[in-house]
Design an enzyme around this catalytic site. Structure first.
Site, PDB file in Angstrom:
ATOM      1  N   ASP A  34      89.278  16.528  21.120  1.00 18.71           N
ATOM      2  CA  ASP A  34      87.723  16.832  21.259  1.00 18.71           C
ATOM      3  C   ASP A  34      87.651  17.739  22.189  1.00 18.71           C
ATOM      4  OD1 ASP A  34      88.322  15.672  23.811  1.00 18.71           O
ATOM      5  OD2 ASP A  34      86.974  13.912  23.511  1.00 18.71           O
ATOM      6  N   HIS A  42      89.834  16.867  25.824  1.00 16.13           N
ATOM      7  CA  HIS A  42      91.000  16.232  25.917  1.00 16.13           C
ATOM      8  C   HIS A  42      92.176  16.571  24.869  1.00 16.13           C
ATOM      9  CE1 HIS A  42      87.554  13.637  27.034  1.00 16.13           C
ATOM     10  NE2 HIS A  42      88.364  13.335  28.307  1.00 16.13           N
ATOM     11  N   SER A  64      89.389  10.500  32.307  1.00 12.52           N
ATOM     12  CA  SER A  64      89.522  10.175  30.990  1.00 12.52           C
ATOM     13  C   SER A  64      90.692  10.570  30.366  1.00 12.52           C
ATOM     14  CB  SER A  64      88.237  11.014  30.144  1.00 12.52           C
ATOM     15  OG  SER A  64      88.349  12.421  30.495  1.00 12.52           O
TER      16      SER A  64
END
Length: 398
Positions: A345, A348, A60
Site C-alpha cells: 500500500d 508499507h 505499522s
C-alpha cells in the site's frame, strides 16, 4: 599497562577499565563457544536449538494486529481485505499482504509468527511479545490513540513482571537478558511534524529530531533497567519516497519529499551516535542497527535488481500512485501480483520486500547492518557474561 590483579584495591577508573576489558573477553569467549559449526547443516541445527525471545516495539511496519483492539478509526487499521491475502489468506491486522519483518525474524529465530499482544487469550511470553501499533510514535502527541512508545514500554514491564511471577527471578532474568529487543520508531513522529509545521527550518528539524531521539533513548534505558541487553534498531526509512507521500505532494519519477528525507537522515545519524554512547555507558549493552533507509531506497531506485517490476506505485490503493485508500474505499485498485511491487500500500512494503529486508537484517553485511547482524546478536550469550560480571567475587577486590 593494567594494574596487577593481585595488588588489592584499585581506583574506580581502573576497576571500570578492567570490567570493560573482562566483559569484552568474556563476550569473545562466549561467541567462540557458539561459533558456527563446520557444516551449514550443523549451524542450522545449532541455531534452532537455541531459545532467544524477541520483544517487538514499533509502528505499522511491525504491527501484527494490535490496532484491531484499539478504539481508532479505520485509517489506523488493516483488519480488512485485501490485507493478508498473499500468506494468511485473511486480514490479520498487518499492514501488508503477508508477513512482515518481525515475522521473518521470528522464523529465523525458530519462534512462532506473532500474535498481537492485545489479543485476548493466553500468550507464551517466554517467546517474547509484539507490542507494535500502527500509527505509533515515540512521542505521545504524534498519535495519542495508539500504543505510542511509553505505552508499549508499560506493557513490556508488565510482561517482565509476569515472567518473574510465573518462572521465578532467575529464569526470567535469563530470558530478558538473552532476548532481542527489535524496534522501529520515528516515521510517524516526522510525518506528524511536517503536517503541523510548514517549511520547518534546519534548526527546527534538528530540535525535533533531538526530542524524538531523546525520548527514545529514555525508552531504551528503561528496557535495559528491566533486564534487556541486546537491541536491534531498524532506522527510519525513506519516508519522502513512499507512494503515499509522492502522491500527496504530486511528485513523479525519482523525486521525493526532500524535507522528510533530510529529517530521516538526521534521525538515523543521531541514532547511530546515541547507540555508540549507550554501549560505552551501559555494561553488557549490545546492538545492531539495520539500515532500513538505504536498503529500501535501493529497492525503490533499482527494483529489477531485487526482482520487482514496480517501485513507485503501490499494489493496492487509489490515486496516481495508489498511495491511499487500500481496502477502505469501494473503488480501490489491486494489482494482480503483489510480489512484483516493492510497496503493497502507500506506506508499507509488500511481503516480498519484507522477506528481502529481513534477510538483510538477519545476515547483515556492511551495507545493511552495523556493528553486528541480528544473527550475530542472536548468538551472543548475554546472560553468561552478565552473571559473571555481576558476581562480587571477581579476580580482584573492588
Amino acid at each position: 599497562m593494567l594494574p596487577s590483579l593481585s595488588s588489592g584495591k584499585m581506583g574506580p577508573a581502573a576497576a571500570s577499565s578492567i570490567r570493560s576489558l573482562l566483559y569484552r573477553l568474556l563476550l569473545l569467549y562466549s561467541s567462540l563457544l557458539i561459533a558456527p559449526a563446520s557444516s551449514q547443516g550443523d549451524e542450522s541445527r545449532q541455531a534452532n536449538n537455541k531459545h532467544v525471545a524477541i520483544f517487538v516495539f514499533g509502528d505499522s511496519v511491525y504491527d501484527p494486529g494490535n490496532n484491531n483492539y484499539l478504539y481508532i478509526g479505520i485509517e489506523g487499521k488493516a483488519n480488512f481485505t485485501p490485507y493478508g491475502e498473499s500468506f494468511f489468506k485473511y486480514p490479520t491486522g498487518r499492514f501488508c499482504d503477508g508477513r512482515t519483518v518481525p515475522d521473518f525474524a521470528a522464523i529465523y529465530s525458530n519462534l512462532p509468527l506473532w500474535e498481537p499482544y492485545l489479543q485476548p487469550g493466553s500468550h507464551n511470553f517466554s517467546n517474547g511479545a509484539n507490542f507494535a501499533s500502527g500509527g505509533a510514535g515515540v512521542l505521545e502527541e504524534s498519535n495519542p490513540n495508539t500504543l505510542y512508545s511509553q505505552k508499549q514500554l508499560k506493557y513490556f514491564k508488565e510482561v517482565a513482571n509476569l515472567l518473574k511471577q510465573q518462572l521465578g527471578d532467575a529464569v526470567a532474568k535469563k530470558i530478558l537478558a538473552d532476548a532481542i529487543y527489535l524496534s522501529s520508531f520515528g516515521g510517524v513522529d516526522y510525518m506528524s511534524f511536517i503536517n503541523s509545521t510548514s517549511n520547518p527550518t534546519e534548526l527546527q528539524q534538528q530540535e525535533y529530531v533531538n526530542m524524538v531521539i531523546g525520548n527514545f533513548t529514555d525508552v531504551i534505558k528503561e528496557i535495559y533497567e528491566t533486564g534487556g541487553r541486546k537491541f536491534a534498531f531498524q532506522n527510519v526509512g525513506p519516508l519522502g519516497c513512499q507512494p503515499e507521500l509522492k502522491q500527496q505532494y504530486n511528485l513523479s519519477g525519482g523525486a521525493c519529499v526532500e524535507v522528510l528525507q533530510a529529517i530521516a537522515s538526521l534521525h538515523n545519524s543521531l541514532l547511530s551516535n546515541v547507540t555508540t554512547e549507550l554501549q560505552s555507558q551501559l555494561s553488557g549493552f549490545e546492538y545492531v542497527i539495520f539500515d532500513f533507509f538505504n536498503s529500501l531506497n535501493d529497492m525503490i531506485n533499482y527494483p529489477t535488481k531485487y526482482g520487482f517490476n514496480v517501485s513507485e506505485i503501490a499494489c493496492c490503493g487509489i490515486g496516481s500512485h495508489r498511495g491511499s485508500g487500500c481496502g477502505r474505499v469501494k473503488e480501490y485498485e489491486l494489482c494482480s501480483d503483489p510480489n512484483e511491487y516493492v510497496f503493497f500500500d502507500g506506506g508499507h512494503p509488500s511481503e516480498h520486500a519484507d522477506s528481502i529486508l529481513s534477510d538483510f537484517l538477519w545476515n547483515g553485511g556492511s551495507d545493511y547492518t552495523w556493528p553486528l547482524s541480528m544473527k550475530q546478536l542472536y548468538k551472543l550469550n548475554s546472560t553468561t557474561v552478565i552473571e559473571i560480571l555481576s558476581e562480587d567475587k571477581l579476580l580482584f577486590t573492588m
